[in-house]
Design a protein around this motif. Structure first.
Motif, PDB file in Angstrom:
ATOM      1  N   UNK B   1     -14.866  -8.818  -3.734  1.00 58.56           N
ATOM      2  CA  UNK B   1     -13.673  -8.654  -4.575  1.00 58.56           C
ATOM      3  C   UNK B   1     -12.756  -7.628  -3.918  1.00 58.56           C
ATOM      4  N   UNK B   2     -11.468  -7.975  -3.763  1.00 58.48           N
ATOM      5  CA  UNK B   2     -10.526  -7.055  -3.134  1.00 58.48           C
ATOM      6  C   UNK B   2     -10.284  -5.877  -4.061  1.00 58.48           C
ATOM      7  N   UNK B   3     -10.070  -4.702  -3.461  1.00 54.32           N
ATOM      8  CA  UNK B   3      -9.814  -3.499  -4.234  1.00 54.32           C
ATOM      9  C   UNK B   3      -8.347  -3.343  -4.552  1.00 54.32           C
ATOM     10  N   UNK B   4      -7.981  -2.152  -5.021  1.00 53.11           N
ATOM     11  CA  UNK B   4      -6.592  -1.826  -5.318  1.00 53.11           C
ATOM     12  C   UNK B   4      -5.855  -1.616  -3.998  1.00 53.11           C
ATOM     13  N   UNK B   5      -4.732  -2.290  -3.846  1.00 52.88           N
ATOM     14  CA  UNK B   5      -3.941  -2.173  -2.620  1.00 52.88           C
ATOM     15  C   UNK B   5      -2.701  -1.331  -2.888  1.00 52.88           C
ATOM     16  N   UNK B   6      -2.368  -0.479  -1.912  1.00 51.77           N
ATOM     17  CA  UNK B   6      -1.178   0.350  -2.019  1.00 51.77           C
ATOM     18  C   UNK B   6      -0.438   0.343  -0.691  1.00 51.77           C
ATOM     19  N   UNK B   7       0.891   0.434  -0.782  1.00 50.36           N
ATOM     20  CA  UNK B   7       1.699   0.581   0.429  1.00 50.36           C
ATOM     21  C   UNK B   7       2.982   1.339   0.084  1.00 50.36           C
ATOM     22  N   UNK B   8       3.566   2.033   1.072  1.00 55.75           N
ATOM     23  CA  UNK B   8       2.974   2.293   2.379  1.00 55.75           C
ATOM     24  C   UNK B   8       1.834   3.303   2.270  1.00 55.75           C
ATOM     25  N   UNK B   9       1.113   3.542   3.312  1.00 57.10           N
ATOM     26  CA  UNK B   9       0.057   4.541   3.292  1.00 57.10           C
ATOM     27  C   UNK B   9       0.619   5.946   3.532  1.00 57.10           C
ATOM     28  N   UNK B  10       1.684   6.029   4.289  1.00 58.27           N
ATOM     29  CA  UNK B  10       2.312   7.319   4.594  1.00 58.27           C
ATOM     30  C   UNK B  10       3.820   7.159   4.532  1.00 58.27           C
TER      31      UNK B  10
END
Lengths: 112, 114
Positions: B1-10
């Motif tokens: 199961x894919x986790x929580x995705x966030x962007x950008x990282x920096x």
């Protein structure tokens, strides 16, 4: 106001040297107490939830316990890969949402 | 199961500029949270969504921060204009429902305001 205090702020252990981290809390009513692990540059990773005094949970070398005023995270025979920041958080009854109120964390370093 | 995705990282911006962060929660999770984590501190809740409605935004600095979750899935958090004290990691978390206690966190976006 809900308060969560973690001690010590930092802890250095030799590999195999067992110890405990403390989380003291003040909350009007406790829905749950949470332990998370956070590695540098990553988000917190869920470890345990404790709901009532006297409850204990274990996972590999970690064991979490709960009393009416504090929780302990016991680390038995730690390994270098256990090095991380350990965060404690409380979730209070009666809140409109389910926000977690975090302590500042304990930074654990386990050396070979 | 894919986790929580966030962007950008920096992200590095100058003060008074604007910035936006994006979060895609775990599939099927109705509840979404944005937290701010300042260096050396624990995460602090900014806003909680249940589907596309706001449940708690009491600690969101509404004069400069805004957030939305239009279709009850993805969410964006915006800062306009940014201040130096906004330098922090912005974490998104999700849980299956409000009654589900455990929250699962994404990797965060590290914001530096110069």
């Amino acid at each position: 106001e809900d308060q969560v205090t973690q001690s010590p702020e930092a802890l250095r252990l030799q590999e195999g040297e067992s110890s405990s981290l403390n989380c003291s809390y003040t909350v009007s009513g406790l829905r749950g107490l949470f332990w998370y692990r956070q590695d540098p540059g990553k988000g917190p990773e869920f470890l345990f939830t404790l709901y009532s005094a006297g409850e204990e949970k274990e996972k590999e070398r970690l064991k979490a316990t709960l009393t009416k005023k504090e929780s302990f995270l016991h680390i038995t025979a730690p390994k270098p890969e256990d090095s991380a920041t350990y965060l404690c958080a409380v979730q209070a009854l009666g809140n409109s949402g389910y926000a977690l109120n975090f302590g500042k964390g304990t930074s654990l370093l386990v050396t070979p | 199961e894919a986790g929580v995705a966030q962007s950008p990282r920096y992200k590095i911006i100058e003060k008074r500029q604007s910035v936006a962060f994006w979060c895609n929660p775990i599939s099927g999770h109705a509840t979404l949270y944005w937290y701010q984590q300042i260096l050396g501190q624990g995460p602090k809740l900014l806003i909680q969504f249940q589907n596309n409605g706001v449940v708690d935004d009491s600690q969101l600095p509404k004069d400069r921060f805004s957030a939305e979750r239009l279709k009850g899935v993805d969410s964006t958090l915006k800062i306009q204009p940014a201040k130096l004290e906004d330098s922090a990691v912005y974490l998104c978390a999700s849980s299956p429902d409000q009654g589900w206690y455990e929250q699962y966190f994404g990797p965060g976006t590290r914001l530096t305001v110069t």
